[in-house]
Structures are given as structure tokens and as C-alpha cells.
Design a protein around this motif. Structure first.
Motif, PDB file in Angstrom:
ATOM      1  N   LYS A 206     -18.683   1.431  24.027  1.00  0.00           N
ATOM      2  CA  LYS A 206     -17.820   2.086  25.018  1.00  0.00           C
ATOM      3  C   LYS A 206     -18.624   3.022  25.916  1.00  0.00           C
ATOM      4  N   ARG A 207     -19.600   3.702  25.340  1.00  0.00           N
ATOM      5  CA  ARG A 207     -20.433   4.619  26.131  1.00  0.00           C
ATOM      6  C   ARG A 207     -21.233   3.850  27.176  1.00  0.00           C
ATOM      7  N   GLU A 208     -21.759   2.702  26.775  1.00  0.00           N
ATOM      8  CA  GLU A 208     -22.537   1.884  27.718  1.00  0.00           C
ATOM      9  C   GLU A 208     -21.652   1.329  28.825  1.00  0.00           C
ATOM     10  N   GLU A 209     -20.429   0.918  28.483  1.00  0.00           N
ATOM     11  CA  GLU A 209     -19.499   0.418  29.495  1.00  0.00           C
ATOM     12  C   GLU A 209     -19.140   1.522  30.485  1.00  0.00           C
ATOM     13  N   LEU A 210     -18.943   2.735  29.988  1.00  0.00           N
ATOM     14  CA  LEU A 210     -18.621   3.866  30.857  1.00  0.00           C
ATOM     15  C   LEU A 210     -19.779   4.181  31.794  1.00  0.00           C
ATOM     16  N   ALA A 211     -21.014   4.071  31.272  1.00  0.00           N
ATOM     17  CA  ALA A 211     -22.191   4.333  32.104  1.00  0.00           C
ATOM     18  C   ALA A 211     -22.305   3.303  33.222  1.00  0.00           C
ATOM     19  N   LYS A 212     -21.940   2.077  32.915  1.00  0.00           N
ATOM     20  CA  LYS A 212     -21.998   1.026  33.937  1.00  0.00           C
ATOM     21  C   LYS A 212     -21.010   1.288  35.063  1.00  0.00           C
ATOM     22  N   ARG A 213     -19.827   1.736  34.696  1.00  0.00           N
ATOM     23  CA  ARG A 213     -18.789   1.965  35.704  1.00  0.00           C
ATOM     24  C   ARG A 213     -19.175   3.079  36.669  1.00  0.00           C
ATOM     25  N   HIS A 214     -19.793   4.139  36.144  1.00  0.00           N
ATOM     26  CA  HIS A 214     -20.104   5.304  36.979  1.00  0.00           C
ATOM     27  C   HIS A 214     -21.551   5.296  37.472  1.00  0.00           C
ATOM     28  N   GLY A 215     -22.303   4.284  37.097  1.00  0.00           N
ATOM     29  CA  GLY A 215     -23.690   4.207  37.523  1.00  0.00           C
ATOM     30  C   GLY A 215     -23.843   3.551  38.885  1.00  0.00           C
ATOM     31  N   PRO A 216     -25.084   3.325  39.329  1.00  0.00           N
ATOM     32  CA  PRO A 216     -25.329   2.698  40.626  1.00  0.00           C
ATOM     33  C   PRO A 216     -24.870   1.236  40.638  1.00  0.00           C
ATOM     34  N   ALA A 217     -24.700   0.683  41.821  1.00  0.00           N
ATOM     35  CA  ALA A 217     -24.255  -0.707  41.971  1.00  0.00           C
ATOM     36  C   ALA A 217     -25.295  -1.647  41.372  1.00  0.00           C
ATOM     37  N   PRO A 218     -24.853  -2.730  40.763  1.00  0.00           N
ATOM     38  CA  PRO A 218     -25.801  -3.680  40.154  1.00  0.00           C
ATOM     39  C   PRO A 218     -26.722  -4.303  41.198  1.00  0.00           C
ATOM     40  N   VAL A 219     -27.924  -4.612  40.764  1.00  0.00           N
ATOM     41  CA  VAL A 219     -28.927  -5.190  41.663  1.00  0.00           C
ATOM     42  C   VAL A 219     -28.684  -6.689  41.800  1.00  0.00           C
ATOM     43  N   ASP A 220     -28.776  -7.213  43.018  1.00  0.00           N
ATOM     44  CA  ASP A 220     -28.689  -8.656  43.256  1.00  0.00           C
ATOM     45  C   ASP A 220     -30.041  -9.277  42.896  1.00  0.00           C
ATOM     46  N   LEU A 221     -30.132  -9.828  41.685  1.00  0.00           N
ATOM     47  CA  LEU A 221     -31.414 -10.311  41.174  1.00  0.00           C
ATOM     48  C   LEU A 221     -31.975 -11.451  42.008  1.00  0.00           C
ATOM     49  N   ARG A 222     -31.129 -12.368  42.424  1.00  0.00           N
ATOM     50  CA  ARG A 222     -31.613 -13.505  43.204  1.00  0.00           C
ATOM     51  C   ARG A 222     -32.173 -13.058  44.557  1.00  0.00           C
ATOM     52  N   ALA A 223     -31.513 -12.084  45.173  1.00  0.00           N
ATOM     53  CA  ALA A 223     -31.993 -11.570  46.452  1.00  0.00           C
ATOM     54  C   ALA A 223     -33.340 -10.885  46.282  1.00  0.00           C
TER      55      ALA A 223
ATOM     56  N   ILE B 198     -30.458 -25.483  40.664  1.00  0.00           N
ATOM     57  CA  ILE B 198     -29.787 -24.428  39.894  1.00  0.00           C
ATOM     58  C   ILE B 198     -30.719 -23.230  39.757  1.00  0.00           C
ATOM     59  N   GLN B 199     -30.263 -22.079  40.188  1.00  0.00           N
ATOM     60  CA  GLN B 199     -31.064 -20.862  40.130  1.00  0.00           C
ATOM     61  C   GLN B 199     -30.719 -20.098  38.851  1.00  0.00           C
ATOM     62  N   THR B 200     -31.621 -20.095  37.907  1.00  0.00           N
ATOM     63  CA  THR B 200     -31.351 -19.421  36.632  1.00  0.00           C
ATOM     64  C   THR B 200     -32.344 -18.311  36.322  1.00  0.00           C
ATOM     65  N   LEU B 201     -33.544 -18.376  36.868  1.00  0.00           N
ATOM     66  CA  LEU B 201     -34.542 -17.346  36.580  1.00  0.00           C
ATOM     67  C   LEU B 201     -34.076 -15.999  37.108  1.00  0.00           C
ATOM     68  N   GLY B 202     -34.258 -14.979  36.287  1.00  0.00           N
ATOM     69  CA  GLY B 202     -33.834 -13.644  36.677  1.00  0.00           C
ATOM     70  C   GLY B 202     -32.539 -13.218  36.021  1.00  0.00           C
ATOM     71  N   GLY B 203     -31.959 -14.132  35.228  1.00  0.00           N
ATOM     72  CA  GLY B 203     -30.744 -13.780  34.498  1.00  0.00           C
ATOM     73  C   GLY B 203     -31.039 -12.812  33.375  1.00  0.00           C
ATOM     74  N   GLN B 204     -30.012 -12.195  32.880  1.00  0.00           N
ATOM     75  CA  GLN B 204     -30.182 -11.211  31.818  1.00  0.00           C
ATOM     76  C   GLN B 204     -30.349 -11.907  30.469  1.00  0.00           C
ATOM     77  N   PRO B 205     -31.150 -11.351  29.573  1.00  0.00           N
ATOM     78  CA  PRO B 205     -31.332 -11.938  28.247  1.00  0.00           C
ATOM     79  C   PRO B 205     -30.059 -11.831  27.419  1.00  0.00           C
TER      80      PRO B 205
END
Length: 402
Positions: A340-357, A326-333
């Protein structure tokens, strides 16, 4: 008459000189004998002290640091008897009772279990700890997700040591919190991953085999049905109690009866290693402070086996575990609910990073750095002699295959 008296006087003087000379000769002989005896005593004493120091270094390698600190002058302001160069991970009460004084007065057959633990693996870690605590183990949990409070509900939680650091690996924790001087009171150090199934594992029976066979480094065999198995050497042999080598003619690395090193013999993987006190002293120094993923170390751990790695490193088949992979290290705290502002920033921000990769990429890079450092260390240390030199048998074996 005068000549007769003179002759008698000369004769008497000559006799007296002869007696004196004889006495002096005897004294010289006696002094020579005494010098020889004293030299022999000094030699034997020095030789005994040398052997005693050698034995102490072998069986208590951590005590050497105390002498070196004194010789360096940094502790000269303290009387030697007050200096304690070692510590442990035992929890101490704020006030002592007769039972607690008896408990902490003697250390015998005490062992250490250290596990990196994320809250997502709480149930599995709980099962592991419950196997070990009754067998005189001290337990330390490395909380790589920073969440400690969620473990308070377990009845054994107050008996364990909890150390939290966000997104750090097992080897990062081990290098910083399992220094040999701190764990020198423990006979064996179990440095395990959190995703191991222990239904078929018993710590007491495991250590009985390890001690009887003289394994300095070992690991429980992996159930063939494990999700993640990297090397055939660690797979459980159903008909054996333990094994020291594997035979496999498939693949690029052929394991035969003349194979001398990893991954055919003298090898354990990084998910469940078990070290003796002396082996851990060596292994801790092998861990690179900045290479936190530990890739490449498994192939070199045999150098810490305190002798022949083909004999002192083994896999215990009768006490085996399931590697769940089971790969768990690297997960978010754990976080609060996003605004709502943070959710909006996520939608228009860069693509999420593949932490495991990213973690795998970093691990691969660290592997290359580790290999380079090993080779450079060999080149720089002209006095170092490889205890496991490659022989010509492998070349002969290849010729026979052709």
C-alpha cells in the motif's frame, strides 16, 4: 743445361698453377650455382609460407590471435601445444560416454542461433527454436528481462544456453558473449530478433542457397504483410529465389542498376542478419561496445562482406519471415505485488517515464555518435582505402534526371 732445367721447372710450375687455377674456378662456379639454388629454395619456401599464412588468415582468421598472443610474451610461460585460443558454446556432460565423445570429437556444418528473448515472446521463440534445433544448430537465448526459470518447461530448454542481463540489447549481448574466438567453430551465425514468424522458413534450404551463391552476409526476405518494414530492399520478391539489389525510383534515394551501396544493394537490416564465420569476425569488431542499440551498423555491414558487397550480400526470397514489429525491450521485470505504501508513492510521485520514447531517443543519439566515429576513423587512418569509393555515376544520374 742449368738453364734448360730451370725452364722445365718454370714450365711445370706454370702448368701446376694453371691446373690449380682451373680447379679453383670450377669450385667458384659450383659454389655460385649452389648459392643460387639455395637462394631459390629459400625464396620459394618463404613465398610458400607467406601464401600459407595468407590462406590461413582468410579461412581461419581467428587463429591469428594465438600467434599474436605468443609474440606479445604473455603466453611464453606455456608450451605452445597446450594453448587453446578458441572455445565454443557447446554444453558438455559431467561425465563422458562413447556417444558423447564421438559427438564432441568432430565439428562439421555446425551453426549458431542467438536470440534476445523475453518471456512475453515465449511462444514465438519456441516456434523459431523448433525450426532450428533439428538442423544441427546450437541455440543461445539472451534473456533481457532476467526471467530464465519460466523457460524450463520447454523440452528443448536444457539443450540451449541461457544468459540473463536486465534490459540489455541484442548487440550488447553479442559483443560480450559472441566473441569470434568463441564462435569460430560455427559456419554461420544467425543473430535474430524474437518477433519473427518462421512459418515459411526452413534453415536447411536457406543455408543451401547461401552456400551456393557465396553470401557472406544475408537475411531472409520479409513478407510484404509484415507489421514493420523499413527498406524495400528486404521485402520478398515473390518470383525470385534470392536478390542482390532492388530497383526503386521513388523517394530521396533512387535505386537503379548502377547503385553501388545501401539501401539499394549490399545491405541487410538488423532484425535478422546471418553471418558467415569470416563476416562475423569483421562485424563483431564493428560493433561499438558502448553503443548498444546498433543503429547505423546496418549501413556499414557491407564492409564485412569479404569482398564485393553487391555480390556477397543477399536477401533470400524463397525462405522468408514475417517481422511482427513487437516492441518489448525496456519493459519492467517481473515484480512482487506492490504494498500500500508503494502504491501511494506511485500516485503522488512524478509521472511515469515513457520507456519506448526514451529508448528511441537514445538510439537516435547513438546513430549520430556512430556516424561521427566512422568519419573520424577514416580521417585518422591515413593508410585505409575505401573498398567502395563513391563514383561519379550518381552525379551523372542526377544530371540526367534534370
Amino acid at each position: 743445361m742449368k738453364s734448360i732445367k730451370t725452364w722445365r721447372l718454370l714450365k711445370r710450375n706454370s702448368f701446376s698453377d694453371g691446373v690449380k687455377f682451373g680447379v679453383k674456378m670450377k669450385q667458384l662456379q659450383f659454389m655460385a650455382i649452389m648459392c643460387t639454388v639455395m637462394l631459390f629454395v629459400v625464396y620459394r619456401t618463404t613465398y610458400y609460407q607467406y601464401k600459407q599464412t595468407e590462406m590461413e588468415a582468410k579461412f581461419s582468421p581467428f587463429d591469428i590471435s594465438k600467434e599474436s598472443r605468443f609474440s606479445s610474451g604473455r603466453l611464453k610461460s606455456l608450451p605452445r601445444g597446450i594453448v587453446q585460443a578458441r572455445s565454443d558454446l557447446e554444453l558438455r556432460p559431467l561425465w563422458s560416454t562413447s556417444s558423447s565423445r564421438k559427438k564432441f570429437g568432430v565439428y562439421s556444418n555446425r551453426n549458431l542461433l542467438a536470440i534476445p528473448a523475453g518471456i512475453k515472446q515465449k511462444d514465438n521463440v519456441d516456434a523459431i527454436v523448433r525450426k532450428f534445433l533439428p538442423e544441427n544448430f546450437t541455440v543461445i537465448l539472451f534473456h533481457y528481462d532476467g526471467d530464465v526459470n519460466a523457460w524450463r518447461g520447454l523440452d528443448w530448454s536444457n539443450k540451449a544456453i541461457h544468459i540473463a542481463a536486465q534490459n540489455q540489447t541484442k548487440w550488447w549481448f553479442a559483443k560480450r558473449f559472441l566473441h569470434p574466438d568463441v564462435v569460430s567453430n560455427y559456419d554461420y551465425i544467425f543473430l535474430w530478433d524474437e518477433d519473427l514468424g518462421v512459418e515459411n522458413f526452413d534453415p536447411r534450404r536457406y543455408l543451401e542457397i547461401v552456400k551456393s551463391e557465396g553470401f557472406e552476409i544475408s537475411q531472409p526476405a520479409l513478407d510484404p504483410n509484415s507489421t514493420e518494414i523499413h527498406h524495400k530492399f528486404t521485402i520478398r520478391a515473390r518470383t525470385k529465389k534470392f536478390h542482390r539489389r532492388v530497383y526503386d525510383l521513388r523517394g530521396s534515394v533512387k535505386c537503379t542498376n548502377i547503385s553501388e551501396g545501401p539501401p539499394c544493394t549490399g545491405f541487410v537490416e538488423g532484425m535478422a542478419p546471418v553471418f558467415s564465420r569470416s563476416a562475423w569476425y569483421c562485424a563483431w569488431h564493428l560493433i561499438q561496445n558502448d553503443l548498444v542499440h546498433g543503429w547505423g551498423m546496418d549501413m556499414k555491414l557491407g564492409y564485412c562482406a569479404q569482398g564485393d558487397r553487391t555480390k556477397n550480400v543477399g536477401i533470400i526470397d524463397s525462405e522468408y519471415v514475417v517481422h511482427q514489429g513487437i516492441q518489448t525491450l525496456g519493459g519492467q521485470p517481473p515484480t512482487r505485488k506492490s504494498t500500500k505504501r508503494e502504491e501511494l508513492a506511485k500516485r503522488h510521485g512524478p509521472a511515469p517515464v515513457d520507456l519506448r520514447a526514451e529508448i528511441r531517443r537514445q538510439s537516435t543519439m547513438e546513430l549520430q555518435i556512430f556516424k561521427k566515429r566512422w568519419n573520424e576513423a577514416i580521417e585518422q587512418d591515413k593508410s585505409w582505402v575505401d573498398p567502395f569509393p563513391r563514383k561519379q555515376r550518381r552525379k551523372k544520374e542526377r544530371r540526367q534526371d534534370h
